[in-house]
Design a protein around this motif. Sequence first.
Motif, PDB file in Angstrom:
ATOM      1  N   MET A   1       0.642  -1.652  -0.061  1.00 54.50           N
ATOM      2  CA  MET A   1      -0.066   0.212   0.083  1.00 54.50           C
ATOM      3  C   MET A   1       0.634   1.349   0.027  1.00 54.50           C
ATOM      4  O   MET A   1       1.813   1.131  -0.040  1.00 54.50           O
ATOM      5  CB  MET A   1      -0.766  -0.366   1.721  1.00 54.50           C
ATOM      6  N   THR A   2       0.531   2.036  -0.564  1.00 52.89           N
ATOM      7  CA  THR A   2       0.803   3.204  -1.070  1.00 52.89           C
ATOM      8  C   THR A   2       0.581   4.091   0.541  1.00 52.89           C
ATOM      9  O   THR A   2      -0.298   4.071   1.290  1.00 52.89           O
ATOM     10  CB  THR A   2       0.748   4.251  -1.752  1.00 52.89           C
ATOM     11  N   PRO A   3       1.508   5.341   1.219  1.00 48.59           N
ATOM     12  CA  PRO A   3       1.246   6.669   2.072  1.00 48.59           C
ATOM     13  C   PRO A   3       0.378   6.892   2.433  1.00 48.59           C
ATOM     14  O   PRO A   3      -0.531   7.368   3.628  1.00 48.59           O
ATOM     15  CB  PRO A   3       2.633   6.733   2.269  1.00 48.59           C
ATOM     16  N   GLU A   4      -0.208   7.097   1.452  1.00 53.13           N
ATOM     17  CA  GLU A   4      -1.425   7.675   1.059  1.00 53.13           C
ATOM     18  C   GLU A   4      -2.249   6.556   0.717  1.00 53.13           C
ATOM     19  O   GLU A   4      -2.140   6.206   0.228  1.00 53.13           O
ATOM     20  CB  GLU A   4      -1.642   8.875  -0.166  1.00 53.13           C
ATOM     21  N   PRO A   5      -4.106   6.917   0.953  1.00 52.15           N
ATOM     22  CA  PRO A   5      -4.801   5.502   0.820  1.00 52.15           C
ATOM     23  C   PRO A   5      -5.442   5.622  -0.405  1.00 52.15           C
ATOM     24  O   PRO A   5      -4.932   6.791  -1.314  1.00 52.15           O
ATOM     25  CB  PRO A   5      -6.170   6.929   1.379  1.00 52.15           C
ATOM     26  N   SER A   6      -5.317   4.714  -0.940  1.00 54.67           N
ATOM     27  CA  SER A   6      -5.517   4.421  -2.135  1.00 54.67           C
ATOM     28  C   SER A   6      -7.170   4.054  -2.306  1.00 54.67           C
ATOM     29  O   SER A   6      -7.587   3.640  -1.849  1.00 54.67           O
ATOM     30  CB  SER A   6      -4.334   3.097  -3.091  1.00 54.67           C
ATOM     31  N   ALA A   7      -7.612   4.527  -3.966  1.00 46.30           N
ATOM     32  CA  ALA A   7      -8.820   3.677  -3.909  1.00 46.30           C
ATOM     33  C   ALA A   7      -8.467   2.760  -5.366  1.00 46.30           C
ATOM     34  O   ALA A   7      -7.986   4.109  -6.302  1.00 46.30           O
ATOM     35  CB  ALA A   7      -9.680   5.127  -3.854  1.00 46.30           C
ATOM     36  N   ARG A  32      -9.891  13.078  -5.434  1.00 44.66           N
ATOM     37  CA  ARG A  32      -8.439  14.138  -5.263  1.00 44.66           C
ATOM     38  C   ARG A  32      -8.629  15.127  -3.602  1.00 44.66           C
ATOM     39  O   ARG A  32      -8.289  15.215  -2.794  1.00 44.66           O
ATOM     40  CB  ARG A  32      -8.331  14.705  -5.987  1.00 44.66           C
ATOM     41  N   LYS A  33     -10.051  15.159  -3.821  1.00 42.55           N
ATOM     42  CA  LYS A  33     -10.551  15.857  -2.971  1.00 42.55           C
ATOM     43  C   LYS A  33     -10.814  15.621  -1.592  1.00 42.55           C
ATOM     44  O   LYS A  33      -9.615  16.292  -0.417  1.00 42.55           O
ATOM     45  CB  LYS A  33     -12.033  16.263  -3.169  1.00 42.55           C
ATOM     46  N   LEU A  34     -10.531  14.065  -1.603  1.00 40.41           N
ATOM     47  CA  LEU A  34     -10.223  13.598  -0.239  1.00 40.41           C
ATOM     48  C   LEU A  34      -9.291  13.022   0.329  1.00 40.41           C
ATOM     49  O   LEU A  34      -9.246  12.296   1.421  1.00 40.41           O
ATOM     50  CB  LEU A  34     -10.895  11.579  -0.269  1.00 40.41           C
ATOM     51  N   GLY A  35      -8.244  13.057  -0.569  1.00 40.55           N
ATOM     52  CA  GLY A  35      -6.448  12.672  -0.218  1.00 40.55           C
ATOM     53  C   GLY A  35      -6.873  11.187  -1.053  1.00 40.55           C
ATOM     54  O   GLY A  35      -5.680  10.499  -0.427  1.00 40.55           O
ATOM     55  N   TYR A  36      -7.371  11.070  -2.059  1.00 44.68           N
ATOM     56  CA  TYR A  36      -6.893   9.722  -2.339  1.00 44.68           C
ATOM     57  C   TYR A  36      -5.517   8.908  -3.397  1.00 44.68           C
ATOM     58  O   TYR A  36      -6.118   9.788  -4.080  1.00 44.68           O
ATOM     59  CB  TYR A  36      -7.694   8.477  -2.961  1.00 44.68           C
ATOM     60  N   ASP A  37      -5.594   8.383  -3.665  1.00 43.70           N
ATOM     61  CA  ASP A  37      -4.253   8.214  -4.629  1.00 43.70           C
ATOM     62  C   ASP A  37      -5.731   7.038  -5.662  1.00 43.70           C
ATOM     63  O   ASP A  37      -5.935   5.631  -5.049  1.00 43.70           O
ATOM     64  CB  ASP A  37      -2.961   6.965  -4.708  1.00 43.70           C
ATOM     65  N   LEU A  38      -5.775   7.471  -6.368  1.00 36.75           N
ATOM     66  CA  LEU A  38      -6.462   6.555  -7.318  1.00 36.75           C
ATOM     67  C   LEU A  38      -6.228   5.613  -8.745  1.00 36.75           C
ATOM     68  O   LEU A  38      -5.422   6.319  -9.439  1.00 36.75           O
ATOM     69  CB  LEU A  38      -7.638   7.476  -8.154  1.00 36.75           C
TER      70      LEU A  38
END
Length: 111
Positions: A1-7, A32-38
């Motif tokens: 998993m990446t340091p930022e949450p992924s989706a 983007r708004k919620l800080g997810y790596d899409l």
Amino acid sequence: MTPEPSAIGWLRSDVSGDLRDWDEGRIRWLARKLGYDLRRTVVFDRLTDRPVHRLRMLVSRLEVDAVIVPSIGHFDGGRVPADLVAAADVITVSPEQTYARYATGLLPGME
């Protein structure tokens, strides 16, 4: 998993119809708004066999934290499947709502 949450994004093309590009853009915007790596957006149609099972397997394989969908109307019966929520947060764009894995507000193992 990446340091930022992924989706991953997910939609059904038969539900989005002519608004498919619009729905995909709204998924990207909310991620983007919620800080997810899409990581990607997955598109199924009405003929896709066992769509929730396939989505659940993809969530597990990619180890994502959330699935972002345009609305609950993209799920059969207009209900978010509990087995999907058990694997990842499910976030709807419209209305903007999160169906969280950890509804107690505590992290796993802290109950």
